[in-house]
Write a protein that holds these residues in place. Structure first.
Motif, PDB file in Angstrom:
ATOM      1  N   UNK A 140     -11.776   1.879   4.015  1.00  0.00           N
ATOM      2  CA  UNK A 140     -11.351   2.886   4.995  1.00  0.00           C
ATOM      3  C   UNK A 140     -11.241   2.248   6.369  1.00  0.00           C
ATOM      4  N   UNK A 141     -12.176   1.360   6.670  1.00  0.00           N
ATOM      5  CA  UNK A 141     -12.221   0.738   7.987  1.00  0.00           C
ATOM      6  C   UNK A 141     -11.010  -0.174   8.212  1.00  0.00           C
ATOM      7  N   UNK A 144      -8.142  -0.085   6.589  1.00  0.00           N
ATOM      8  CA  UNK A 144      -6.977   0.463   5.894  1.00  0.00           C
ATOM      9  C   UNK A 144      -5.663   0.124   6.595  1.00  0.00           C
ATOM     10  N   UNK A 145      -5.614   0.397   7.905  1.00  0.00           N
ATOM     11  CA  UNK A 145      -4.341   0.194   8.603  1.00  0.00           C
ATOM     12  C   UNK A 145      -3.969  -1.293   8.654  1.00  0.00           C
ATOM     13  N   UNK A 146      -4.997  -2.109   8.862  1.00  0.00           N
ATOM     14  CA  UNK A 146      -4.737  -3.552   8.885  1.00  0.00           C
ATOM     15  C   UNK A 146      -4.199  -4.018   7.541  1.00  0.00           C
ATOM     16  N   UNK A 192      -2.509  -2.235   5.375  1.00  0.00           N
ATOM     17  CA  UNK A 192      -1.137  -1.754   5.209  1.00  0.00           C
ATOM     18  C   UNK A 192      -0.173  -2.660   5.956  1.00  0.00           C
ATOM     19  N   UNK A 193      -0.508  -2.972   7.213  1.00  0.00           N
ATOM     20  CA  UNK A 193       0.391  -3.798   8.026  1.00  0.00           C
ATOM     21  C   UNK A 193       0.499  -5.193   7.432  1.00  0.00           C
ATOM     22  N   UNK A 248       0.096  -6.072   4.270  1.00  0.00           N
ATOM     23  CA  UNK A 248       0.897  -6.003   3.043  1.00  0.00           C
ATOM     24  C   UNK A 248       2.375  -5.985   3.367  1.00  0.00           C
ATOM     25  N   UNK A 249       2.724  -5.180   4.352  1.00  0.00           N
ATOM     26  CA  UNK A 249       4.131  -4.936   4.642  1.00  0.00           C
ATOM     27  C   UNK A 249       4.767  -6.142   5.297  1.00  0.00           C
ATOM     28  N   UNK A 250       4.117  -6.699   6.287  1.00  0.00           N
ATOM     29  CA  UNK A 250       4.757  -7.711   7.119  1.00  0.00           C
ATOM     30  C   UNK A 250       3.690  -8.612   7.733  1.00  0.00           C
ATOM     31  N   UNK A 266       4.152 -10.017  11.276  1.00  0.00           N
ATOM     32  CA  UNK A 266       3.919  -9.129  12.403  1.00  0.00           C
ATOM     33  C   UNK A 266       2.447  -9.171  12.808  1.00  0.00           C
ATOM     34  N   UNK A 267       1.574  -9.089  11.813  1.00  0.00           N
ATOM     35  CA  UNK A 267       0.145  -9.088  12.113  1.00  0.00           C
ATOM     36  C   UNK A 267      -0.272 -10.418  12.730  1.00  0.00           C
ATOM     37  N   UNK A 268       0.297 -11.509  12.205  1.00  0.00           N
ATOM     38  CA  UNK A 268      -0.040 -12.813  12.768  1.00  0.00           C
ATOM     39  C   UNK A 268       0.473 -12.903  14.203  1.00  0.00           C
ATOM     40  N   UNK A 317       0.547 -10.589  16.209  1.00  0.00           N
ATOM     41  CA  UNK A 317      -0.341  -9.802  17.065  1.00  0.00           C
ATOM     42  C   UNK A 317      -1.636 -10.537  17.369  1.00  0.00           C
ATOM     43  N   UNK A 372      -3.787 -11.715  15.262  1.00  0.00           N
ATOM     44  CA  UNK A 372      -4.855 -11.611  14.278  1.00  0.00           C
ATOM     45  C   UNK A 372      -4.821 -12.838  13.389  1.00  0.00           C
TER      46      UNK A 372
END
Lengths: 325, 296
Positions: free
Chosen positions: B158-159, B161-163, B165-166, B168-170, B173-175, B177, B179
């Motif tokens: 739950x904690x 979750x959004x990370x 999703x992001x 998985x998708x792309x 993009x996360x890198x 940002x 992270x």
């Protein structure tokens, strides 16, 4: 029967703990899911290019003819323009031990759109990787004052998993990552801003469409929407107009111009003269491992002997001024 | 009627071992399917299987050192699972080899080490127990451990979750940002390892993967939304674990395999009759008319 079940199970450890956790999880899952229900609360409008705190990017530096002259003239000699958050310093880049670019210097003016041109394999994508910090230079430095979370990158063939169960609105909302990270909940103004972004890009009717059902142009619009949501201050686009219809090209160009006017530094890989003449403020041409700064006018003149509008025509890299072998 | 229902569904739970098995099944069904959904979405469906083999040497080592004690075996399992995941991740980062290749190499090494350790220390009966588990032998302390681990997994998921999703998708993009790409990925693999160690006591190291993957793969035929996928997978895992337990009680079959078989029947039925991408959906050929979809 319920009593029997209750008698049997209420004593077992773990059940209560487990169900509490499940409720927490469920709330957390649905928090991201029920965006469209929250969007409708409250009428207060939020300007498109400001975030909730009302912070705006710094104003654009000199643009138009004067700006172009400055950029073209000074950058051409490798001098540093004052208003520049992105500078390249005698860069040498390599892919797998083979040098792709050498002695790349210069700076990208704030609020200007720089077209990156060159043949396939000239090193456009390599340079973009280096600017995004994905590829460490062999020599020299990329000096970038834009914080990492305000840099956006629209890759060419996107590494986007199109089977992923996610709607357009959800994709655009992930652009709030810099301000929200993984944990903070979205609130009303953000949903309204996402609505505005989608309206601006003409994809409002697609808000709840899964990503897998989008066409190439719609996907490109949605991805640009994410960078709008992100309030990118440095935007790199790798052939954004490839496989995209004319209407979408118009919308995308319009939005890019707006972003530049707000002070966003934009670097875009282009292969088309007409798009170059309409979009770019200055040009960085790559060929034979070297880079050369130029202006759209010079490129156009080289190709057609004039600056009037032309129909789509490929840019011939070997014809570029000063780059002939 | 009531008597029949009682005999079929309620009376078995008069026994303490059945009650504990039921709660253990429910706890695992809450934690495992969401992990499975993410594994499927990331195209890592077989990584769960690899990780299940990877925890074997740790479990065997715990068994050799401390006898049949669940905490020791679980701790060993978690440690060896994390070591294998870490080594695979490290090698693929360093050499640029694809992660699944590195993972395959390390889990095979790990599996061989595990089988060797088990046969050094005990009879083949113990090996069967570790590989296939026995949900009916769950005692109270094991139950607390299972509930605690699956609660931890659910809260962690739950904690992040959004990370997730992001990422998985792309991932780019996360890198972008800022992270560290490996962090979320590593945490996720750690959760998979935790879940498998929670499951090995009840279902065995191999069968534990089934409760994670089968409901998730089946759910893909029913929903196109992430929340829907998870809800369907969790509900189906709960039904399968409870139903499998009752089946094994009434027909005196081994409990782990009957749970997984039930989940597997659900998968096959979904592939044939599900709402999306199933055989039925392919044959149906129906679409909303243009006007209706424009209005909606």
């Amino acid at each position: 029967m319920a009593a029997i079940i209750g008698d049997h199970f209420h004593a077992e450890s773990g059940v209560a703990f487990q169900s509490t956790c499940y409720v927490i999880t469920f709330l957390s899952f649905t928090r991201d899911a029920s965006w469209h229900t929250v969007t409708t609360i409250g009428p207060r409008a939020v300007p498109l290019f400001t975030d909730v705190a009302g912070r705006r990017p710094p104003p654009a530096a000199g643009r138009g003819a004067a700006g172009r002259a400055v950029a073209g003239g000074l950058l051409g000699r490798g001098l540093v323009v004052l208003m520049s958050r992105l500078r390249l310093n005698d860069l040498q880049l390599a892919q797998g031990g083979r040098t792709v670019l050498e002695h790349v210097s210069g700076s990208f003016e704030d609020g200007a759109i720089t077209a990156l041109i060159g043949a396939n394999g000239a090193g456009k994508s390599t340079l973009i990787q280096a600017i995004m910090g994905e590829l460490a230079p062999i020599k020299g430095r990329v000096e970038c004052d834009v914080p990492k979370e305000r840099r956006a990158w629209l890759p060419q063939q996107l590494a986007l998993d199109l089977t992923f169960p996610m709607s357009v609105e959800e994709l655009i909302m992930t652009g709030t990552w810099p301000s929200h990270g993984a944990l903070k909940g979205y609130c009303g103004p953000h949903y309204r801003q996402a609505r505005k972004v989608m309206a601006r890009l003409g994809i409002s009717q697609l808000a709840h469409r899964p990503l897998g059902e989008l066409s190439g142009g719609q996907r490109q619009r949605a991805l640009l929407g994410r960078t709008l949501m992100q309030e990118a201050e440095l935007l790199l686009l790798d052939e954004p107009f490839a496989n995209v219809d004319l209407d979408t090209v118009e919308v995308l160009m319009d939005v890019l111009r707006d972003m530049a006017a707000q002070g966003t530094t934009i670097i875009v890989v282009l292969h088309d003269l007409e798009q170059l003449s309409r979009l770019a403020d200055c040009v960085l041409a790559l060929a034979g491992g070297h880079a050369r700064w130029s202006t759209p006018e010079a490129i156009l003149e080289r190709h057609h002997g004039g600056t009037q509008r032309h129909h789509h025509a490929p840019i011939l890299p070997l014809d570029l001024p000063g780059l002939s072998p | 009627m009531i008597a029949l229902l009682n005999e079929w569904f309620i009376a078995p739970f008069d026994y303490g071992f059945m009650r504990r098995a039921f709660v253990a099944g429910i706890a695992l069904s809450l934690a495992a399917p969401p992990l499975g959904v993410f594994l499927v979405l990331r195209g890592m469906s077989l990584i769960g299987d690899a990780m299940a083999h990877a925890i074997l040497p740790g479990v065997a080592l715990g068994f050799l050192l401390a006898g049949f004690s669940l905490p020791a075996m679980s701790l060993g399992g978690i440690l060896s699972g994390l070591v294998v995941a870490g080594l695979a991740g490290g090698v693929s980062q360093m050499s640029g080899q694809r992660e699944d290749a590195a993972m395959a190499s390390f889990f095979l090494i790990s599996l061989a080490a595990g089988v060797m350790l088990v046969s050094l220390g005990g009879s083949s009966v113990d090996l069967t127990h570790v590989l296939f588990g026995s949900i009916l032998a769950v005692n109270s302390s094991a139950l607390v451990l299972i509930a605690a681990i699956s609660s931890l997994i659910v809260v962690c998921l739950a904690w992040m979750f959004r990370a997730m999703v992001v990422e998985c998708l792309d991932p780019l993009f996360l890198r972008g940002q800022g992270n560290r790409n490996g962090l979320i990925h590593g945490l996720f693999l750690a959760l998979v390892v935790l879940n498998l160690t929670a499951g090995f006591q009840t279902l065995g190291t191999l069968m534990a993967v089934g409760l994670m993957m089968l409901p998730a793969t089946a759910a893909r035929f029913w929903s196109k939304r992430l929340e829907g996928l998870m809800a369907i997978a969790v509900v189906w895992a709960m039904l399968a674990s409870t139903g499998g337990l009752l089946l094994s009680y009434h027909l005196s079959m081994p409990s782990g395999p009957s749970i997984i078989m039930l989940a597997g029947i659900g998968y096959i039925a979904s592939a044939l009759f599900g709402r999306h991408h199933s055989l039925m959906a392919k044959l149906r050929r129906r679409a909303t008319p243009l006007e209706a979809s424009e209005a909606g």
